[in-house]
Design an enzyme around this catalytic site. Sequence first.
Site, PDB file in Angstrom:
ATOM      1  N   GLU A   1     -36.490 -28.856  -2.953  1.00 25.90           N
ATOM      2  CA  GLU A   1     -37.551 -29.605  -3.634  1.00 25.90           C
ATOM      3  C   GLU A   1     -38.097 -30.750  -2.800  1.00 25.90           C
ATOM      4  O   GLU A   1     -39.179 -31.237  -3.053  1.00 25.90           O
ATOM      5  CB  GLU A   1     -37.005 -30.218  -4.928  1.00 25.90           C
ATOM      6  CG  GLU A   1     -36.627 -29.193  -5.934  1.00 25.90           C
ATOM      7  CD  GLU A   1     -35.894 -29.839  -7.082  1.00 25.90           C
ATOM      8  OE1 GLU A   1     -35.829 -29.194  -8.122  1.00 25.90           O
ATOM      9  OE2 GLU A   1     -35.395 -30.966  -6.939  1.00 25.90           O
TER      10      GLU A   1
ATOM     11  N   ASP B   1     -35.587 -21.785 -15.880  1.00 21.30           N
ATOM     12  CA  ASP B   1     -34.790 -20.769 -16.574  1.00 21.30           C
ATOM     13  C   ASP B   1     -34.768 -21.098 -18.061  1.00 21.30           C
ATOM     14  O   ASP B   1     -35.226 -22.153 -18.482  1.00 21.30           O
ATOM     15  CB  ASP B   1     -33.367 -20.745 -15.997  1.00 21.30           C
ATOM     16  CG  ASP B   1     -32.661 -22.079 -16.176  1.00 21.30           C
ATOM     17  OD1 ASP B   1     -32.112 -22.330 -17.251  1.00 21.30           O
ATOM     18  OD2 ASP B   1     -32.703 -22.915 -15.244  1.00 21.30           O
TER      19      ASP B   1
HETATM   20  N1  SAH Z   1     -26.568 -23.145  -7.583  1.00 23.44           N
HETATM   21  C1  SAH Z   1     -27.017 -24.489  -7.351  1.00 23.44           C
HETATM   22  C2  SAH Z   1     -26.508 -25.370  -8.448  1.00 23.44           C
HETATM   23  C3  SAH Z   1     -27.600 -25.840  -9.295  1.00 23.44           C
HETATM   24  S1  SAH Z   1     -27.089 -26.707 -10.721  1.00 23.44           S
HETATM   25  C4  SAH Z   1     -26.554 -24.948  -5.999  1.00 23.44           C
HETATM   26  O1  SAH Z   1     -25.666 -24.326  -5.457  1.00 23.44           O
HETATM   27  O2  SAH Z   1     -27.089 -25.926  -5.482  1.00 23.44           O
HETATM   28  C5  SAH Z   1     -28.635 -26.759 -11.536  1.00 23.44           C
HETATM   29  C6  SAH Z   1     -29.566 -27.864 -11.161  1.00 23.44           C
HETATM   30  O3  SAH Z   1     -30.835 -27.628 -11.760  1.00 23.44           O
HETATM   31  C7  SAH Z   1     -29.112 -29.194 -11.672  1.00 23.44           C
HETATM   32  O4  SAH Z   1     -29.434 -30.185 -10.737  1.00 23.44           O
HETATM   33  C8  SAH Z   1     -29.869 -29.356 -13.012  1.00 23.44           C
HETATM   34  O5  SAH Z   1     -30.452 -30.628 -13.132  1.00 23.44           O
HETATM   35  C9  SAH Z   1     -30.967 -28.298 -12.997  1.00 23.44           C
HETATM   36  N2  SAH Z   1     -30.923 -27.236 -14.019  1.00 23.44           N
HETATM   37  C10 SAH Z   1     -31.724 -26.140 -13.987  1.00 23.44           C
HETATM   38  N3  SAH Z   1     -31.461 -25.315 -15.013  1.00 23.44           N
HETATM   39  C11 SAH Z   1     -30.450 -25.870 -15.725  1.00 23.44           C
HETATM   40  C12 SAH Z   1     -29.699 -25.446 -16.887  1.00 23.44           C
HETATM   41  N4  SAH Z   1     -29.938 -24.284 -17.500  1.00 23.44           N
HETATM   42  N5  SAH Z   1     -28.722 -26.271 -17.325  1.00 23.44           N
HETATM   43  C13 SAH Z   1     -28.454 -27.434 -16.682  1.00 23.44           C
HETATM   44  N6  SAH Z   1     -29.107 -27.859 -15.581  1.00 23.44           N
HETATM   45  C14 SAH Z   1     -30.098 -27.102 -15.088  1.00 23.44           C
END
Ligand code: SAH
Length: 237
Positions: A12, A203
């Site tokens: 981002e 999502d």
């Molecule tokens: N797989 C990623 C982890 C992302 S965690 C990695 O390895 O870097 C998800 C991130 O997106 C968090 O920073 C959160 O703020 C946001 N996010 C997106 N969808 C989300 C959901 N369904 N629940 C909680 N956070 C979510």
Amino acid sequence: MRLGIISALAEEQQGLLEAMESPYKLIHGKREYTAGKLWKIDSVAVLSRIGKVAAAVTAATLVEKFNVTHIIFTGVAGSADFGVKVGDVVVADSLAQHDFDASPLFPRFEIPLTGLSRMPTDRELSLKLSLATREFLENESNQPQMHRGLIGSGDQFIKDRAHLGALKDALPDLLAVEMEGAAVAQVCHELGVPFAIMRTISDNANEEAATDFMHFVQTVASRYAFGVIQNFCKSLT
Ligand code: SAH
């Protein structure tokens, strides 16, 4: 004005770092802060990493060490409402820590000694961020919408319908769920720094969330964050 820009994920912020004029980098507390000018605005960009504590220490450092006067958070989130679709953007009016519960000592969600269960964002900054978002989304072919309202944050990636349903029962006006925003909102509230946040919906916080999410961040969210921050910075001068 000195603008702090926080994102949770590297994808981002990549474009913003490349757009920064005369950037210089400083490592502090395991994070890389990049200071410079973004469309004439004195800015400091940093990745918070994931979760509320990570976001809180990043926000406090931006204020105390890098002397930012305003903070914007850009990121992605899961939808928590039928009207909020993947590809839409939510700009928060307020944020709640949806996993905070000190009941019966304090009402569920209330942050002790603040009297608040929702931390408000700064009105003026949020208005400017909404206008910048709307202007950006107008040029998108699939007509994504901008929403204003409540975002919930917790140290949980929400990936199951039942969990989301339970949260929605407790917070019926919840529009989106993520993992950092409310922590930054609390830090900014306590330090008296204006704060605004935009989250692109990646999502539906259900069983497909993890796969939708990765693809989305790389293809869409990075472009949105860049376009919105560009409009936002330009609107300030
Ligand atoms: N797989 C990623 C982890 C992302 S965690 C990695 O390895 O870097 C998800 C991130 O997106 C968090 O920073 C959160 O703020 C946001 N996010 C997106 N969808 C989300 C959901 N369904 N629940 C909680 N956070 C979510």
